[in-house]
Design an enzyme around this catalytic site. Structure first.
Site, PDB file in Angstrom:
ATOM      1  N   ASP A  23     -29.444  24.374 -13.410  1.00 22.14           N
ATOM      2  CA  ASP A  23     -29.605  25.358 -14.481  1.00 22.14           C
ATOM      3  C   ASP A  23     -28.603  25.079 -15.583  1.00 22.14           C
ATOM      4  O   ASP A  23     -27.410  24.915 -15.304  1.00 22.14           O
ATOM      5  CB  ASP A  23     -29.314  26.768 -13.948  1.00 22.14           C
ATOM      6  CG  ASP A  23     -30.509  27.380 -13.240  1.00 22.14           C
ATOM      7  OD1 ASP A  23     -31.509  26.674 -13.054  1.00 22.14           O
ATOM      8  OD2 ASP A  23     -30.428  28.567 -12.872  1.00 22.14           O
ATOM      9  N   LYS A  80     -38.323  28.620 -17.362  1.00 21.22           N
ATOM     10  CA  LYS A  80     -38.914  29.713 -16.589  1.00 21.22           C
ATOM     11  C   LYS A  80     -39.778  30.621 -17.455  1.00 21.22           C
ATOM     12  O   LYS A  80     -39.448  30.881 -18.614  1.00 21.22           O
ATOM     13  CB  LYS A  80     -37.795  30.581 -15.990  1.00 21.22           C
ATOM     14  CG  LYS A  80     -36.946  29.894 -14.934  1.00 21.22           C
ATOM     15  CD  LYS A  80     -35.928  30.890 -14.382  1.00 21.22           C
ATOM     16  CE  LYS A  80     -34.837  30.233 -13.571  1.00 21.22           C
ATOM     17  NZ  LYS A  80     -35.306  29.671 -12.304  1.00 21.22           N
ATOM     18  N   GLY A 152     -28.394  33.768  -8.070  1.00 21.01           N
ATOM     19  CA  GLY A 152     -27.259  34.364  -8.772  1.00 21.01           C
ATOM     20  C   GLY A 152     -26.238  35.020  -7.862  1.00 21.01           C
ATOM     21  O   GLY A 152     -25.323  35.683  -8.339  1.00 21.01           O
ATOM     22  N   ARG A 164     -36.329  28.509   6.851  1.00 12.94           N
ATOM     23  CA  ARG A 164     -36.691  28.576   8.272  1.00 12.94           C
ATOM     24  C   ARG A 164     -38.043  29.263   8.466  1.00 12.94           C
ATOM     25  O   ARG A 164     -38.831  28.876   9.324  1.00 12.94           O
ATOM     26  CB  ARG A 164     -35.595  29.308   9.058  1.00 12.94           C
ATOM     27  CG  ARG A 164     -34.339  28.461   9.303  1.00 12.94           C
ATOM     28  CD  ARG A 164     -33.547  29.027  10.474  1.00 12.94           C
ATOM     29  NE  ARG A 164     -32.304  28.330  10.687  1.00 12.94           N
ATOM     30  CZ  ARG A 164     -32.180  27.198  11.396  1.00 12.94           C
ATOM     31  NH1 ARG A 164     -33.255  26.632  11.932  1.00 12.94           N
ATOM     32  NH2 ARG A 164     -31.008  26.630  11.559  1.00 12.94           N
ATOM     33  N   GLY A 213     -28.861  30.433  -4.247  1.00 10.13           N
ATOM     34  CA  GLY A 213     -27.614  30.688  -3.532  1.00 10.13           C
ATOM     35  C   GLY A 213     -26.805  29.453  -3.190  1.00 10.13           C
ATOM     36  O   GLY A 213     -25.760  29.553  -2.548  1.00 10.13           O
ATOM     37  N   GLY A 234     -28.473  26.873  -9.428  1.00 16.88           N
ATOM     38  CA  GLY A 234     -28.519  27.718 -10.614  1.00 16.88           C
ATOM     39  C   GLY A 234     -27.122  28.047 -11.075  1.00 16.88           C
ATOM     40  O   GLY A 234     -26.464  27.267 -11.768  1.00 16.88           O
ATOM     41  N   SER A 235     -26.625  29.187 -10.628  1.00 17.49           N
ATOM     42  CA  SER A 235     -25.314  29.655 -11.062  1.00 17.49           C
ATOM     43  C   SER A 235     -24.183  28.845 -10.451  1.00 17.49           C
ATOM     44  O   SER A 235     -23.074  28.820 -10.972  1.00 17.49           O
ATOM     45  CB  SER A 235     -25.171  31.125 -10.672  1.00 17.49           C
ATOM     46  OG  SER A 235     -26.350  31.824 -11.011  1.00 17.49           O
TER      47      SER A 235
END
Lengths: 293, 192
Positions: A23, A80, A152, A164, A213, A234-235
């Site tokens: 990102d 996005k 995030g 999973r 995450g 991302g973050s």
């Protein structure tokens, strides 16, 4: 000459395997990502952690900013759109985006329906929490899947759960008699024709990546070892204290995900990862993974 | 059984490995210098040439790859073709420069310009359904290399002794003729 067939769309997803999609919110970050070895960048105005902090309605990013990033890098650029917001997707396609993420990170435009992705020339990636959700999106034309995780947060727990779940669903299909597949398709809420293919092949018909995450090289390796074919960060990169070094470390961790010596080496000397927020304590309306179905 | 490596730094290595299996050869995932030791040939797959450039030199050195390609068969597809060839002016990409052909990266535009099309092979009368994804173009073929596939009269696959380079993705279709050609004309010949 046949452009934008499903084959070509899934083909680009194949090319991103073993890579890291990062990102980025501006040209400088995009260049840092490319220099660190990103296989693609996701151009957006605010990274998920800031979307959470900022509040308000999260929409498609300003096309101007996406175009600037497209000019600055040579790798594929993704962007996005809101779930169900096919007009945003039309704009992204018109500006020549390489991949569209119909994403739960943005505020949904339609709580019942996702975009009919077969109508687009640009390929789509969508999030999923389990096999049924993945197969519904593929039925609508998604050329790549990713776990939703909990974007995030910097908390890997939901991405692990979702990966999973998808894998468990696939293994379950493989143990079934033909007679059982229709009932399973009904239980999953998934198109039967795709259920049949997955039962036969033992994997999704499109690449399956991890997202939501991932904050450390170890997180990236964990997701790869659980069966992800590439990762989205991302973050995790630009919310850390050392974006460039961390980005490069995660790239190496994805290529050498089964090699603890490499994982140790790239993890050493990194500064603090993003602070994060436990996914478990989030109130219902802040759980992005629950958006879409 | 022939052992053919697939460079697995980043990209579509898995699909190549599947195709190799269907041709009764043993695919070997290559990420470390030591992986090159017993190989009869190597495939450099599609992916992002910037990423492969960036990561080579970590556990697998340029020099190792260069030394291998001096006397063994190497097949580069898309990003792999760029790496085998010459003339790329983008500083983000490093090339081995062994294949006598000038390559332009991402020459057709963004993903929505990607396409599939029947191409003409020099070694088989039936056309080959080729998948071009953000594909490179072969701008110039040097005198060391020969054209082995064309699309609208332009070279899309070239061969130079044991080296083969394609601008498209034969691993994404179920047609095994191009991998078979690589094995018969490059891999087994280089071993002699």
């Amino acid at each position: 000459m046949e452009k934008s067939s499903y084959e070509v769309k899934v083909g680009l997803a194949e090319m991103l395997k073993g890579g890291v999609i990062m990102d980025v919110t501006n040209v400088d970050q995009a260049k840092i990502a490319e220099d660190a070895g990103a296989a693609a960048v996701m151009a957006l105005e605010r990274i998920p952690a800031d979307i959470r902090a900022y509040g308000g309605i999260a929409r498609m990013s300003n096309p101007e900013m996406i175009l600037k990033i497209k000019e600055a890098v040579s790798i594929p650029v993704m962007a996005k759109c809101r779930i169900g917001h096919f007009a945003e997707a039309q704009i992204l396609e018109e500006l020549g985006i390489d991949f569209i993420d119909e994403s739960e990170v943005l505020t949904p435009a339609d709580e019942e329906n996702h975009i009919w992705k077969h109508d687009f020339k640009a390929p789509f990636v969508c999030g999923c929490r389990d096999l049924g959700e993945a197969l519904r999106r593929i039925g609508e034309g998604a050329a790549m899947m990713r776990t939703k995780g909990e974007a995030g947060t910097g908390d890997i727990v939901e991405a692990v759960r979702h990966m999973r779940e998808v894998n468990r669903g696939i293994r379950r299909l493989q143990t079934m008699d033909k007679e059982e597949l229709m009932a399973e398709a009904k239980r999953l809420g998934a198109p039967f024709s795709i259920v049949e293919i997955v039962a036969q092949e033992g994997r999704l018909p499109v690449p399956n990546f991890a997202a939501g995450g991932i904050a450390t090289p170890a997180d990236a390796s964990l997701m790869m070892q659980l069966g992800a074919e590439a990762v989205f960060v991302g973050s995790g990169i630009f919310k850390s204290d050392d974006p460039s070094a961390r980005a490069e470390a995660i790239v190496k961790a994805v290529t050498y995900y089964t090699d603890p010596a490499v994982l140790l080496e790239v993890s050493k000397g990194l500064k603090d990862a993003m602070f994060g927020k436990p996914a478990k304590g989030l109130p219902d309306d802040e759980q992005l993974a629950k958006r879409g179905w | 059984m022939l052992q053919i490596g697939v460079l697995a730094i980043q990209g579509a290595f898995y699909k190549h490995a599947e195709t190799l299996k269907s041709l009764q050869t043993q695919p070997v995932i290559v990420k470390y210098a030591a992986d090159l030791a017993h190989l009869d040939g190597l495939i450099i797959p599609g992916g992002e040439s910037t990423v492969i450039t960036r990561q080579l030199g970590y556990r697998l050195a340029w020099e190792d790859l260069y030394a291998f390609a001096q006397h063994k068969a190497v097949f580069g597809t898309c990003a792999g073709l760029i790496m085998l060839g010459k003339g790329c002016t983008d500083p983000r990409v490093r090339q081995l420069g062994l294949l006598d052909a000038t390559i332009e990266r991402n020459a057709y535009g963004s993903q929505i310009e990607s396409f599939t099309e029947d191409i003409t092979l020099s070694f088989d009368e039936h056309p080959f359904h080729a998948v071009f994804i953000r594909a490179p173009k072969i701008l110039k073929v040097g005198k060391e290399a020969e054209i082995v596939a064309t699309f609208r009269g332009e070279a899309v696959m070239v061969r130079q002794k044991y080296l083969l380079g394609a601008a498209f993705h034969p691993e994404l279709t179920h047609d095994i003729r191009i991998h078979d050609y690589f094995i018969r004309h490059c891999v087994t010949q280089s071993g002699k």
